[in-house]
Enzyme design. Structure first.
Site, PDB file in Angstrom:
ATOM      1  N   ALA A  69       9.508 -36.905   8.250  1.00 43.02           N
ATOM      2  CA  ALA A  69      10.543 -36.518   6.757  1.00 43.02           C
ATOM      3  C   ALA A  69       8.827 -37.245   6.489  1.00 43.02           C
ATOM      4  CB  ALA A  69      11.460 -37.063   7.043  1.00 43.02           C
ATOM      5  N   ASP A  70       8.861 -36.997   4.315  1.00 44.25           N
ATOM      6  CA  ASP A  70       8.293 -38.024   3.907  1.00 44.25           C
ATOM      7  C   ASP A  70       9.084 -37.555   2.547  1.00 44.25           C
ATOM      8  OD1 ASP A  70       6.406 -39.922   3.248  1.00 44.25           O
ATOM      9  OD2 ASP A  70       5.336 -37.589   1.860  1.00 44.25           O
ATOM     10  N   THR A  71       9.082 -38.375   1.650  1.00 39.88           N
ATOM     11  CA  THR A  71       9.867 -38.872   0.477  1.00 39.88           C
ATOM     12  C   THR A  71       8.800 -39.522  -0.605  1.00 39.88           C
ATOM     13  OG1 THR A  71      11.858 -39.482   1.040  1.00 39.88           O
ATOM     14  CG2 THR A  71      11.342 -39.687  -0.643  1.00 39.88           C
ATOM     15  N   GLU A  72       8.549 -38.554  -1.947  1.00 40.71           N
ATOM     16  CA  GLU A  72       7.971 -39.345  -3.309  1.00 40.71           C
ATOM     17  C   GLU A  72       8.396 -38.550  -4.177  1.00 40.71           C
ATOM     18  OE1 GLU A  72       5.250 -40.825  -2.520  1.00 40.71           O
ATOM     19  OE2 GLU A  72       4.853 -40.437  -0.324  1.00 40.71           O
ATOM     20  N   VAL A 106      10.569 -34.227   2.319  1.00 43.23           N
ATOM     21  CA  VAL A 106      10.617 -32.718   3.068  1.00 43.23           C
ATOM     22  C   VAL A 106      10.632 -33.499   4.768  1.00 43.23           C
ATOM     23  CG1 VAL A 106       8.651 -30.856   4.336  1.00 43.23           C
ATOM     24  CG2 VAL A 106       9.329 -31.518   1.922  1.00 43.23           C
TER      25      VAL A 106
END
Length: 190
Positions: A69-72, A106
């Site tokens: 997962a990645d969060t921005e 995502v």
């Protein structure tokens, strides 16, 4: 068996919250926005690269499912990653103060024969922040290592005037979307 390709304590906590059994695997993926890359494409690419790198490390485990997962934080077309230092954190918070921004998370699940993603976009509106509030927050150390220089589950909760979307996604893992994704891979929650 599920593996989380992250050392994020928040992501571990969120998966535990919904009753998922998993192990973690450490991956080191550069988080660098490519020239002209759209913010949502960037977040998806990084999350996919994390999951893929985890799966490569688990080549000897044929039933492995890896979640990355990645969060921005995104203001306009500017992606706010993790601040490099206190001055960078203060600059980010100054830009976010009194404005709405997007938080894009995502999540990718990958296995030997399959990959699928889930996307969540939330809108967070900060109230006005003065220099003293920003300085105190940065001095607390909470801004370090956080996309956009804030943790919604911490002291920065007092900055949030309005949230449209998923609180858990802003923390780093959208639980509704993640639970659905995991079920599609045969991994039960609860």
């Amino acid at each position: 068996m599920l593996y989380l390709a992250s050392q994020s304590p928040r992501r571990r906590q969120l998966l535990e919250q919904i009753g998922v059994r998993f192990d973690t695997i450490d991956v080191d993926i550069p988080e660098v926005l490519a020239p002209g890359e759209a913010p949502a494409d960037y977040v998806s690419r990084v999350a996919r690269e994390k999951a893929g790198a985890g799966l490569l490390k688990l080549a000897a485990v044929p039933a492995a499912v890896v979640l990355g997962a990645d969060t921005e934080v995104v203001l306009g077309d500017d992606v706010f990653g993790k601040p490099v230092d206190a001055a960078d954190a203060a600059a980010m918070l100054n830009r976010l103060a009194g404005r709405s921004h997007r938080v894009i998370t995502v999540v990718w699940c990958v296995s030997a024969g399959r990959e699928e993603r889930a996307i969540n976009e939330s809108i967070v509106t900060f109230g006005p922040l003065d220099d003293a509030a920003i300085a105190a927050y940065v001095a607390s150390g909470e801004a370090s290592g956080r996309a956009g220089a804030y943790a919604i589950q911490g002291r920065a909760a007092a900055f949030v005037q309005h949230l449209t979307g998923s609180y858990s996604s802003v923390m780093g893992l959208p639980l509704f979307e993640t639970a659905g994704l995991l079920r599609r891979f045969g991994i039960q929650c609860g």
